[in-house]
Design an enzyme around this catalytic site. Structure first.
Site, PDB file in Angstrom:
ATOM      1  N   SER A 125     -11.464  -1.152  -0.419  1.00 22.42           N
ATOM      2  CA  SER A 125     -10.138  -1.136   0.210  1.00 22.42           C
ATOM      3  C   SER A 125     -10.226  -1.475   1.688  1.00 22.42           C
ATOM      4  CB  SER A 125      -9.501   0.248   0.071  1.00 22.42           C
ATOM      5  OG  SER A 125      -8.978   0.458  -1.209  1.00 22.42           O
TER       6      SER A 125
ATOM      7  N   ASP B 137       0.831  -1.200   0.000  1.00 24.43           N
ATOM      8  CA  ASP B 137       0.000   0.000   0.000  1.00 24.43           C
ATOM      9  C   ASP B 137       0.866   1.251   0.000  1.00 24.43           C
ATOM     10  OD1 ASP B 137      -2.430   1.725   0.680  1.00 24.43           O
ATOM     11  OD2 ASP B 137      -3.284  -0.276   0.920  1.00 24.43           O
TER      12      ASP B 137
ATOM     13  N   HIS C 111      -3.916   5.916   3.123  1.00 30.37           N
ATOM     14  CA  HIS C 111      -4.621   4.712   2.680  1.00 30.37           C
ATOM     15  C   HIS C 111      -4.092   3.464   3.385  1.00 30.37           C
ATOM     16  CE1 HIS C 111      -6.052   1.571  -0.137  1.00 30.37           C
ATOM     17  NE2 HIS C 111      -6.998   2.446  -0.468  1.00 30.37           N
TER      18      HIS C 111
END
Length: 466
Positions: free
Chosen positions: A318, A137, A169
């Site tokens: 996600s 990520d 994220h």
């Protein structure tokens, strides 16, 4: 517990990794699997067609591939070589979309441990201790208290520390999978594989990140990918991890389209996760279809963010995927020798079925991830205060697949155990001169999830008080 550490020298891009000229672009080049004397063939190709070697894969794609700098004309000539399997231009991609929202948000943990209505609690029999979760990520802010004491080796591939996160994220994904406050597997070790910083993500960095995992991952291991390049090579890259014994969780995507169109979702090594809302239905933005393996909470999920210990709420596939990655870590805590195929079977076999309104599914399987706990780890019964019969029991089980076996064992030293019963209840006659003893109970479901419990039983004539 069988743990093997695979630590190899750090991979460094060669000095020639720098872009030779403005005309050169980066390409991922793969040779056919039957290529012999690969190094000689690769060097010959570079000398004949031009180009500069930037990175050599050692294990990904069977070691028969590299990343190099080529002009478009050189790449076109190279594509015609008989030993070239594929030549793919390095492309920008993005992690699956992120939505910050303002609703309350720990319902996801409550959802995955309840079959029906939620009860405002999250129960678990294991916490993922000894399991390694690799987050491919944007990095992870390791300073956050949610991750204290559980940070493992990480790696970056864009000249920024692996344990930093410009866009938040990766930190949010890690918080849901393994965070101590908002996560599923609160005892797992976290590894940041940072393939993006503030700039658009590049497919070459993604592949180099997977190469690092193949060569450095400690097992048992789970990989979470909440966003991948949609390129021809991604299937084989994911399958290489799976074939090496690493369970790979992939988010389905947020485009409201059939996940069958995604190359990462159609790899046999991918366990594909779509998002569900708090009603249990497929989220309106989530990709869907028969390629999806399971649903997981994805709307208004509370998790960690960089720069502060205050939580943030996130929405998207996600953030559904790490619920499954965390659950896989719980399963591997239970049995670290499970193969990816066995983990897949347990996740599907123990999933809660029928929660979603069929009208919302678009041919997506109606099964929602269920965290492995059976509610039967506590042995109920009294200590012994007189001679006679004493009965011990456990709560009615739940979870698993509804097909259970029971095992009671007796010991006076917690080392040597004798089987004494195979039902939900165990009755024992205790004489006045019997020693204190231990009862061990194990409940096993048909899909391989079990819940053990040990209870010491004190005989009052051997203790000052009971």
């Amino acid at each position: 517990m069988c743990i093997r550490d695979r630590v190899h020298p750090e991979f460094q891009l060669a000095e020639s990794a720098d872009r030779p000229t403005a005309e050169h672009e980066k390409y991922i080049v793969r040779f056919s699997s039957d290529t012999r004397d690969y190094d000689l063939v690769r060097n010959s190709v570079l000398q004949t067609h031009g180009g500069t070697l930037a990175f050599q894969f050692a294990r990904l794609f069977g070691g028969k591939g590299f990343i190099g700098w080529f002009t478009p004309a050189q790449a076109e000539r190279l594509a015609g070589h008989p030993k070239i399997h594929s030549i793919e231009k390095d492309t920008a991609y993005s992690f699956d979309g992120t939505r910050s929202v303002s609703q309350a948000g720990q319902w996801g943990l409550d959802r995955i441990d309840d079959r029906g209505s939620m009860d405002d609690t999250y129960q678990y029999d294991w916490d993922g201790s000894g399991v390694h979760v690799y987050v491919i990520d944007s990095g992870i802010d390791s300073v956050r208290t949610q991750f204290s004491g559980r940070i493992g080796a990480g790696k970056d591939f864009n000249s920024h520390p692996a344990y930093s996160d410009c866009i938040g994220h990766g930190t949010a994904v890690a918080g849901i999978g393994v965070g101590s406050t908002d996560g599923v597997a609160t005892g797992a070790t976290i590894h940041s594989v940072k393939v993006s910083h503030c700039l658009p993500e590049q497919s070459a960095d993604f592949y180099v990140g997977l190469e690092w995992v193949l060569n450095n991952a400690s097992t048992p291991a789970v990989v979470n990918m909440s966003g991948t390049p949609d390129t021809d090579n991604v299937r084989d890259a994911i399958n290489d991890l799976y074939d090496d014994g690493i369970f790979v969780v992939v988010s389905a995507g947020n485009d409201s389209e059939n996940a069958n169109a995604s190359r990462s979702c159609t790899a046999y090594g991918s366990f594909v996760v779509a998002a569900a809302n708090s009603a249990g239905d497929l989220s309106s933005y989530s990709n869907y279809g028969t390629t999806v393996d399971i649903l997981a909470p994805g709307d208004s999920i509370r998790t960690a963010q960089p720069g502060t210990d205050s939580p943030v709420l996130k929405t998207g596939t996600s953030f559904a995927a790490p619920f499954v990655a965390g659950t896989a870590a719980l399963i591997l805590d239970l049995d670290p020798n499970l193969t990816p195929a066995e983990i897949r079977a347990i996740l599907i076999g123990s999933a809660t079925t029928g929660l979603a309104n069929p009208a919302s599914l678009n041919n997506t399987p109606n099964r929602t991830v269920y965290a492995p706990h059976l509610g039967a780890s506590d042995v109920d019964g009294n200590d012994v205060g007189w001679e006679g019969y004493f009965t011990y029991s456990v709560d009615d089980p739940f979870g698993g697949d509804g097909s259970y076996t029971y095992l009671w064992e007796y010991s006076t030293d917690e080392e040597n155990w004798t089987t004494v019963g195979t039902s939900q209840y165990y009755t024992r006659y205790v004489s006045w001169d019997d020693p204190n003893f231990f009862l061990r109970f194990t409940l096993t479901s048909g899909v391989g999830i079990f819940s053990p419990g040990v209870r010491p039983v004190f005989c009052c004539w051997n203790e000052d008080e009971c």
